[in-house]
Design an enzyme around this catalytic site. Structure first.
Site, PDB file in Angstrom:
ATOM      1  N   ARG A 126       0.843  -1.201   0.000  1.00 20.09           N
ATOM      2  CA  ARG A 126       0.000   0.000   0.000  1.00 20.09           C
ATOM      3  C   ARG A 126       0.867   1.235   0.000  1.00 20.09           C
ATOM      4  O   ARG A 126       1.800   1.352   0.799  1.00 20.09           O
ATOM      5  CB  ARG A 126      -0.854   0.050   1.278  1.00 20.09           C
ATOM      6  CG  ARG A 126      -1.893  -0.993   1.365  1.00 20.09           C
ATOM      7  CD  ARG A 126      -2.930  -0.648   2.409  1.00 20.09           C
ATOM      8  NE  ARG A 126      -2.394  -0.304   3.720  1.00 20.09           N
ATOM      9  CZ  ARG A 126      -3.141   0.043   4.749  1.00 20.09           C
ATOM     10  NH1 ARG A 126      -4.452   0.103   4.615  1.00 20.09           N
ATOM     11  NH2 ARG A 126      -2.604   0.320   5.908  1.00 20.09           N
ATOM     12  N   ASP A 176       1.022  -3.769  12.021  1.00 21.71           N
ATOM     13  CA  ASP A 176       1.483  -4.051  10.659  1.00 21.71           C
ATOM     14  C   ASP A 176       1.971  -5.494  10.600  1.00 21.71           C
ATOM     15  O   ASP A 176       3.031  -5.823  11.131  1.00 21.71           O
ATOM     16  CB  ASP A 176       2.596  -3.069  10.271  1.00 21.71           C
ATOM     17  CG  ASP A 176       2.936  -3.179   8.797  1.00 21.71           C
ATOM     18  OD1 ASP A 176       3.176  -4.302   8.320  1.00 21.71           O
ATOM     19  OD2 ASP A 176       2.941  -2.149   8.109  1.00 21.71           O
ATOM     20  N   THR A 184      -1.659   7.388  -0.131  1.00 23.33           N
ATOM     21  CA  THR A 184      -2.958   7.219  -0.821  1.00 23.33           C
ATOM     22  C   THR A 184      -3.693   5.959  -0.371  1.00 23.33           C
ATOM     23  O   THR A 184      -4.884   5.821  -0.630  1.00 23.33           O
ATOM     24  CB  THR A 184      -2.735   7.112  -2.341  1.00 23.33           C
ATOM     25  OG1 THR A 184      -1.974   5.911  -2.590  1.00 23.33           O
ATOM     26  CG2 THR A 184      -1.975   8.309  -2.887  1.00 23.33           C
ATOM     27  N   ASP A 217       5.485  -6.165   8.919  1.00 23.90           N
ATOM     28  CA  ASP A 217       6.589  -5.679   9.749  1.00 23.90           C
ATOM     29  C   ASP A 217       6.783  -6.552  10.984  1.00 23.90           C
ATOM     30  O   ASP A 217       7.915  -6.870  11.358  1.00 23.90           O
ATOM     31  CB  ASP A 217       6.333  -4.231  10.183  1.00 23.90           C
ATOM     32  CG  ASP A 217       6.656  -3.241   9.077  1.00 23.90           C
ATOM     33  OD1 ASP A 217       7.262  -3.656   8.069  1.00 23.90           O
ATOM     34  OD2 ASP A 217       6.302  -2.061   9.214  1.00 23.90           O
TER      35      ASP A 217
HETATM   36  C1  PRP Z   1      -0.780  -5.077   4.210  1.00 25.86           C
HETATM   37  C2  PRP Z   1      -1.551  -6.376   4.277  1.00 25.86           C
HETATM   38  C3  PRP Z   1      -2.453  -6.301   3.088  1.00 25.86           C
HETATM   39  C4  PRP Z   1      -2.740  -4.832   2.979  1.00 25.86           C
HETATM   40  C5  PRP Z   1      -4.117  -4.588   3.507  1.00 25.86           C
HETATM   41  O1  PRP Z   1       0.244  -5.141   3.317  1.00 25.86           O
HETATM   42  O2  PRP Z   1      -0.740  -7.509   4.298  1.00 25.86           O
HETATM   43  O3  PRP Z   1      -1.871  -6.784   1.889  1.00 25.86           O
HETATM   44  O4  PRP Z   1      -1.786  -4.153   3.816  1.00 25.86           O
HETATM   45  O5  PRP Z   1      -4.477  -3.255   3.337  1.00 25.86           O
HETATM   46  P1  PRP Z   1      -5.635  -2.797   2.359  1.00 25.86           P
HETATM   47  O6  PRP Z   1      -6.770  -3.719   2.597  1.00 25.86           O
HETATM   48  O7  PRP Z   1      -5.910  -1.394   2.829  1.00 25.86           O
HETATM   49  O8  PRP Z   1      -5.121  -2.831   0.956  1.00 25.86           O
HETATM   50  P2  PRP Z   1       1.316  -3.951   3.191  1.00 25.86           P
HETATM   51  O9  PRP Z   1       0.853  -2.955   2.202  1.00 25.86           O
HETATM   52  O10 PRP Z   1       1.616  -3.421   4.572  1.00 25.86           O
HETATM   53  O11 PRP Z   1       2.557  -4.658   2.578  1.00 25.86           O
HETATM   54  P3  PRP Z   1       3.566  -5.702   3.289  1.00 25.86           P
HETATM   55  O12 PRP Z   1       2.770  -6.951   3.604  1.00 25.86           O
HETATM   56  O13 PRP Z   1       4.591  -5.922   2.259  1.00 25.86           O
HETATM   57  O14 PRP Z   1       4.098  -5.064   4.533  1.00 25.86           O
HETATM   58  N1  URA Z   2      -1.966  -3.677   6.877  1.00 23.81           N
HETATM   59  C1  URA Z   2      -1.561  -4.184   8.060  1.00 23.81           C
HETATM   60  O1  URA Z   2      -0.554  -4.906   8.109  1.00 23.81           O
HETATM   61  N2  URA Z   2      -2.244  -3.874   9.161  1.00 23.81           N
HETATM   62  C2  URA Z   2      -3.339  -3.108   9.151  1.00 23.81           C
HETATM   63  O2  URA Z   2      -3.946  -2.852  10.221  1.00 23.81           O
HETATM   64  C3  URA Z   2      -3.763  -2.578   7.907  1.00 23.81           C
HETATM   65  C4  URA Z   2      -3.071  -2.898   6.783  1.00 23.81           C
END
Ligand code: PRP
Ligand code: URA
Length: 209
Positions: A103, A199, A107, A202
């Site tokens: 994400r 997160d 945005t 993370d």
């Molecule tokens: C997180 C999570 C989802 C997304 C959910 O990924 O694992 O894929 O956010 O958010 P949304 O429903 O608002 O799209 P992130 O973008 O943090 O990437 P990462 O897993 O690589 O840390």
């Molecule tokens: N992605 C995450 O990892 N945690 C949240 O709460 C939302 C998006």
């Protein structure tokens, strides 16, 4: 909520509490996410169809069963990776695709960076794995991509979902069944699920510090 199936197994609820706890460190977080995913795999495959097979026990011939359709697991990178081990433990012959999305922090729109999925998705039941369904942008984009590659039966499996994400995914893809262990209260202004678990990527990979 239409098309939302909540997994209420006591062991799942216990595990989710461990995942939510900010004191849970990376190695335990990974292990518990994997274990919960195995438990979830039972629940999300409950109604899969079987076909009969002929087998021989050491004593005589009898009827056996095999899954009627091949299974494809598609984790959304990165956090979805933490669910694959638990799923393949109970569905060892599943094929695995990968979708890379993150994400944009401002945005909240999904940015794609990797796609690799098995062939013949149309004959398979596809489980999209992502612990977090927040705004639903990433999940919806992943499902759209899979449809464009021919997938017809898709189930979305999350650990924690926000009402906004469930609604968004349902609006864009009304035929998709969404599974979650918890439907949480809402999102904060940064798009994080409340109470959520933080997160997920993370916490799993130790990239916070
Ligand atoms: C997180 C999570 C989802 C997304 C959910 O990924 O694992 O894929 O956010 O958010 P949304 O429903 O608002 O799209 P992130 O973008 O943090 O990437 P990462 O897993 O690589 O840390
Ligand atoms: N992605 C995450 O990892 N945690 C949240 O709460 C939302 C998006």
């Amino acid at each position: 909520m239409k098309n939302l199936i909540q997994i209420n197994h006591p062991l799942v609820k216990r595990d989710l509490s461990i995942l939510r706890d900010k004191k849970t460190r990376g190695n335990i977080f990974r292990a518990v996410l994997r274990r919960t995913s195995s438990l979830m795999a039972y629940e999300v495959t409950r109604d899969l169809l079987l076909r009969r097979t002929k087998i021989r026990t050491p004593l005589e011939a009898t009827t056996g069963y095999a899954l009627a359709s091949p299974i494809v697991l598609v984790p959304i990178l990165r956090a979805g990776l933490g669910m694959v081990g638990g799923f393949v433990e109970v569905i060892p012959d599943a094929r695995v695709g990968h979708i890379g999305l993150y994400r944009n922090e401002e945005t909240l729109q999904p940015v794609d960076y990797y796609f690799k999925v098995p062939k013949h998705l149309g004959r398979s039941i596809v489980f999209v794995l992502d612990p977090m369904l927040a705004t639903g942008g990433s999940g919806s984009a992943a499902v759209q991509y899979l449809k464009e590659r021919g997938a017809r039966v898709i189930r979305f499996v999350s650990v924690v979902a926000a009402p906004q994400g469930v609604r968004f995914l349902h609006r864009n893809h009304p035929e998709i069944q969404i599974y979650t262990c918890a439907l949480d209260r809402t999102l904060n202004r940064n798009g994080y699920i409340l109470p959520g678990l933080g997160d997920a990527g993370d916490r799993m990979f130790g990239t916070t510090e």
